[in-house]
Scaffold this active site. Structure first.
Site, PDB file in Angstrom:
ATOM      1  N   PHE A 102     -17.869 -12.561  -6.940  1.00 54.64           N
ATOM      2  CA  PHE A 102     -17.986 -12.122  -5.546  1.00 54.64           C
ATOM      3  C   PHE A 102     -18.347 -13.291  -4.633  1.00 54.64           C
ATOM      4  CE2 PHE A 102     -20.570 -10.647  -1.975  1.00 54.64           C
ATOM      5  CZ  PHE A 102     -19.635  -9.829  -1.356  1.00 54.64           C
ATOM      6  N   HIS A 141       0.833  -1.201   0.000  1.00 51.21           N
ATOM      7  CA  HIS A 141       0.000   0.000   0.000  1.00 51.21           C
ATOM      8  C   HIS A 141       0.875   1.261   0.000  1.00 51.21           C
ATOM      9  CE1 HIS A 141      -3.626  -2.238   0.407  1.00 51.21           C
ATOM     10  NE2 HIS A 141      -3.398  -2.637   1.637  1.00 51.21           N
ATOM     11  N   LEU A 179     -13.258 -15.665  -9.653  1.00 43.11           N
ATOM     12  CA  LEU A 179     -13.166 -14.330  -9.072  1.00 43.11           C
ATOM     13  C   LEU A 179     -14.527 -13.703  -8.798  1.00 43.11           C
ATOM     14  CD1 LEU A 179     -10.303 -12.818 -11.283  1.00 43.11           C
ATOM     15  CD2 LEU A 179     -10.108 -13.638  -8.926  1.00 43.11           C
TER      16      LEU A 179
END
Length: 326
Positions: free
Chosen positions: A256, A136, A254
């Site tokens: 949800f 990040h 992938l």
């Protein structure tokens, strides 16, 4: 120590941590955990390999989703090999600066804290190629050789509408023991110092590199609207030719629903320990909603006005008229 006493002590430590104003401090103009200074120089001087692939983002921008997509593309959608916890096969570079207190971390009942958490920087350095790395950190704090674009290493940077990001971050923080109301949290998100802030400077650092052929910018919203196209785009960037059946298989993996139920990516094991100790809400989930424009349903008019004023001021500052111009 009994499990009950362990939980009691862990709960107490988390509350202290959550309310410790100086846990995050400014390091080179960025709000980072105070322990980051132990790792900053080592990260800055890291050797970079041509085959490195970095997924970078501001927290809660769709990082886990992007990581799993990139890992599967690189590994030819080998879903059997993907049955290993994501942080081990795609480690979080600076997690040790967040979880550097061994005594506190060891209080998780029955959990042995692995090297990819306690010694994450060394773990990443020693990974075999191709190294898949999550961070990040803003662009200006990546390893110097990665910033200089001399190695051919790839960066995938994912961004997300800040209103939805704020909602996601609020629920993520509740899973960590936050007790503030949503409206209180919005004020904190907009005006208080916090991890990896300033948000707009974080985004701008990567946007300014959009000319770099080794950097791919993805939008969370595009992944929600047309995941197949994003997969093809990412595969091309990474130099991988994917067959139609592989792409279809990956789109399903992938989804949800599958991401939320996948214990190798959803961090449920960690949450279960927090719930045992009454730290996280019983309904807490780190993969929670997966909807576009949640803010329209959950934000008050007053909060929307605050948010849009904050957005307008900062978008003007970085030379954009709206988030969709990114």
């Amino acid at each position: 120590m009994s499990e009950v006493n362990q939980c009691s002590k862990l709960n107490e430590n988390y509350r202290k941590h959550l309310n410790q104003p100086k846990f995050y401090v400014k390091y080179k103009g960025v709000m980072l955990p105070k322990y980051f200074s132990k790792f900053g120089d080592k990260i800055e001087k890291m050797d970079i390999k041509t085959s490195d692939i970095w997924v970078c983002s501001f927290p809660r921008s769709g990082t886990t989703w992007t990581q799993e997509m990139v890992w599967c593309i690189v590994n030819d959608v080998n879903l059997e090999a993907a049955k290993e916890i994501l942080p081990k096969r795609f480690p979080f570079l600076e997690i040790s600066s967040i979880c550097n207190d061994k005594e506190t971390m060891s209080m998780y009942p029955g959990i042995e804290i692995p090297d990819y958490i306690l010694n994450s920087v060394d773990y990443v350095i020693n990974l075999q190629s191709p190294r898949l790395i999550k961070t990040h950190l803003p662009f200006k704090m990546l390893p110097i050789k990665l910033q200089q674009n001399t190695t051919g290493a790839k960066i995938v940077y994912v961004i997300r509408n800040p209103k939805d990001l704020c909602i996601s971050y609020y629920h993520f923080s509740r899973a960590g023991g936050l007790t503030a109301t949503f409206d209180e949290y919005i004020d904190r998100f907009l005006y208080a110092n916090g991890p990896y802030k300033p948000y707009w400077d974080h985004m701008l650092g990567y946007l300014n590199q959009s000319h770099n052929p080794n950097i791919l910018l993805l939008r969370y919203e595009d992944m929600l609207k047309d995941l197949k196209t994003v997969i093809y785009k990412t595969a091309k960037f990474l130099g991988k030719n994917m067959k139609e059946n592989q792409v279809e298989k990956l789109v399903d993996h992938l989804s949800f629903r599958n991401m939320k139920e996948n214990r190798f990516v959803n961090y449920d094991m960690l949450l279960e320990e927090r719930k045992k100790c009454n730290i996280a809400d019983t309904d807490a989930s780190l993969i929670r909603c997966g909807k576009l424009n949640q803010w329209k349903e959950v934000m008050s008019l007053e909060s929307i006005e605050k948010f849009e004023k904050w957005e307008k001021e900062n978008l003007n500052r970085i030379g954009l008229s709206q988030y969709n111009d990114v």
